[in-house]
Structure formats: C-alpha cells, structure tokens
Scaffold this motif. Structure first.
Motif, PDB file in Angstrom:
ATOM      1  N   ASN A 245       0.837  -1.182   0.000  1.00 63.77           N
ATOM      2  CA  ASN A 245       0.000   0.000   0.000  1.00 63.77           C
ATOM      3  C   ASN A 245       0.883   1.247   0.000  1.00 63.77           C
ATOM      4  N   ARG A 246       0.697   2.094  -1.012  1.00 61.04           N
ATOM      5  CA  ARG A 246       1.577   3.250  -1.157  1.00 61.04           C
ATOM      6  C   ARG A 246       1.459   4.210   0.021  1.00 61.04           C
TER       7      ARG A 246
ATOM      8  N   ILE B 124      13.345  11.279   2.156  1.00 57.98           N
ATOM      9  CA  ILE B 124      12.260  12.267   2.140  1.00 57.98           C
ATOM     10  C   ILE B 124      11.706  12.471   0.731  1.00 57.98           C
ATOM     11  N   PRO B 125      12.549  12.665  -0.297  1.00 58.62           N
ATOM     12  CA  PRO B 125      11.968  12.807  -1.643  1.00 58.62           C
ATOM     13  C   PRO B 125      11.125  11.612  -2.068  1.00 58.62           C
ATOM     14  N   GLU B 126      11.593  10.389  -1.745  1.00 57.46           N
ATOM     15  CA  GLU B 126      10.822   9.199  -2.133  1.00 57.46           C
ATOM     16  C   GLU B 126       9.490   9.139  -1.386  1.00 57.46           C
ATOM     17  N   SER B 127       9.486   9.544  -0.121  1.00 58.71           N
ATOM     18  CA  SER B 127       8.250   9.499   0.658  1.00 58.71           C
ATOM     19  C   SER B 127       7.216  10.493   0.151  1.00 58.71           C
ATOM     20  N   GLN B 128       7.667  11.529  -0.565  1.00 58.50           N
ATOM     21  CA  GLN B 128       6.768  12.564  -1.051  1.00 58.50           C
ATOM     22  C   GLN B 128       6.301  12.315  -2.480  1.00 58.50           C
ATOM     23  N   ARG B 129       6.913  11.381  -3.181  1.00 56.46           N
ATOM     24  CA  ARG B 129       6.626  11.199  -4.613  1.00 56.46           C
ATOM     25  C   ARG B 129       5.278  10.549  -4.882  1.00 56.46           C
ATOM     26  N   GLY B 130       4.740   9.819  -3.926  1.00 59.23           N
ATOM     27  CA  GLY B 130       3.519   9.051  -4.161  1.00 59.23           C
ATOM     28  C   GLY B 130       2.233   9.821  -3.951  1.00 59.23           C
TER      29      GLY B 130
END
Length: 270
Positions: A39-40, A239-245
């Motif tokens: 789950n994203r 942090i960037p990856e956590s915000q991309r979705g």
C-alpha cells in the motif's frame, strides 16, 4: 539485556546490535511471503517515519554527544562536529557517484553511479546497502564511545539508538523484496535480496566500534561523521521518495512521529 551486554566486549556488542538491526530488514523483506503488493500510503508513512528516526538519532545520539565531548578538547567546541558532519555527507556523496545503484520506484534509466550492465535487482539492493552503511557506523561508534568511558555515552543510550534504527529498517526490506516479487522473481529470491541489503550493518558496526576504541581521539569526529552520512541519506533519498507518491501529509506526519519516538528512546534511556 543491559546486564547481558555489559559482560561482552564492545566489538561483540556492536556486532550483536548490527545483527539486531539487520533482523528488522529481514522481517520487512519477509512480507514478500504474504503479499506481492504494498500500500503506497503505508509505504510513504513508513518512509517518513524512517526519516524522522534518522534525523532524531543524528542529533540526540550522535551530534549532541560529539559537541559535549569536544568541550574538553583544545579546539573550538563546534569544530569536530562540523568537520565530521560535512565529511560524512561527502563520503555518502562519493559512494553515490562511485557505486551503481537505483532507487525504489525509479526506472532503470535513472540508475546512479558508474554505468554498468548489472541487473535491476542488484542495483536496488546496492541502493539500500549504501543507506545502511552510516546506520551501522552510528551503532558501532555509539558502543565504542561507551567502551572508552566518555561520560556522555552509556550502554542504554547505545541500545536506544539500536532499537530506533532497527525499527526504521523494516520498510527498507519492503522496498526491495516486494518490487522484485512483482517483477516475477520467486518469493525466496526476493526475500534473499531484501535482507541482503542490510548485511553491511553488522560489518559497519564492528568497524565503527573498533575504530574509536583504537583511536579514541577521533570519537567526536566519528559520531558526527555518522550523523552527516545519515542526514545525507534522509535529504537525498528518503524524504523525496516518501513525497513522490502523492501522500506528502502522511509522510510528513510519519516523520514527526518517528522523530518523537527516537527522541523519547534516547532521552529516556540515553
């Protein structure tokens, strides 16, 4: 637990702590035996949580003790922490440029580091492995600081750091094993690659502990070096990856909760 560890050498303590944090990565990777999908929203929240833990650990468990130790040296109190912190970031930047790897969710054409024909699975594992090096060093340096008898370091604090890093390792196993399973790899192989990314942690922990025991004078630099390397990983990747979705608010709240959890662990036991 503390009484048991007190009877062991600091290098063995660091090794056991590294194996403990590796086990959480393996636990996350084992999710592949239950599902192919992730789950994203859950993933982004967990990545945010991991970022918060690492930020808090970088200050409370590493930078703050480094500054306190520097007050007893014939240098400006801020110097070891500043130098070590920047060197830690430069070290991870150099590793990023040198070792081929690819971040979770990115296409193969976005692979970083030296160009190679290695498989995508290998590049994914290398990406998380690079992140785990500073975490292992941080654990090792924390136990090494206890061994050399600094007043600002204690075994409970090193254990708190270990627990915090272990908890945030869980999503790292997920982001390796589940994508590989979706791409057609068997459950067993997907699990193997997922847990393999954290094998470097006990190795780095032993190196960190051994280094500060052999050369005590580098301790404040080593603590801040580990902090700088971890902060580099948080800002550059997590942090960037956590915000991309598209779940920025969940990721941010996860980071806030992770920071508070690590702060409580360190202040209560450290």
């Amino acid at each position: 637990m503390v009484d048991f560890l007190q009877d062991l050498s600091p290098v063995v303590q660091a090794l056991l702590a590294g194996l403990f944090t590796w086990s959480f990565t393996a636990l996350g990777a084992a999710s592949v035996f239950l599902t192919k999908e992730i789950n994203r929203k859950f993933l982004d929240t967990m990545l945010g949580f991991a970022a918060g833990v690492m930020i808090a650990a970088s200050y409370w468990s590493l930078l703050s003790p480094a500054i306190e130790m520097s007050s007893m040296r014939q240098v400006p109190v801020w110097l070891p922490a500043a130098v070590g912190f920047l060197l830690g970031g430069l070290f991870l930047k150099g590793m990023d440029e040198l070792f081929p790897h690819i971040q979770y969710g990115r296409p193969s054409k976005d692979a970083e580091g030296i160009k190679t024909s290695w498989q995508r699975s290998t590049l994914l594992v290398l990406a998380v492995t690079l992140h785990n090096i500073p975490e292992g060093l941080a654990i090792g340096v924390a136990f090494g600081a206890v061994a050399v008898g600094h007043a600002s370091a204690n075994l409970a604090g090193a254990l708190a750091l270990t627990i915090g890093i272990g908890i945030q390792n869980f999503p790292e196993g997920l982001v390796i094993s589940l994508p590989l399973r979706r791409e057609g790899m068997t459950c067993l192989k997907s699990f193997f690659y997922g847990q393999a990314s954290a094998i470097v942690e006990p190795i780095a922990a032993v190196v960190g502990a051994g280094s500060v025991i052999l050369v005590e004078s580098i301790l404040p630099y080593a603590l801040s070096f580990a902090a700088g390397a971890m902060i580099f990983v948080v800002i550059e990747e997590i942090i960037p990856e956590s915000q991309r979705g598209g779940n920025a608010s969940l990721a941010t709240m996860g980071a806030m909760i992770g920071f508070v959890v690590m702060m409580i662990l360190d202040v209560s036991f450290g």
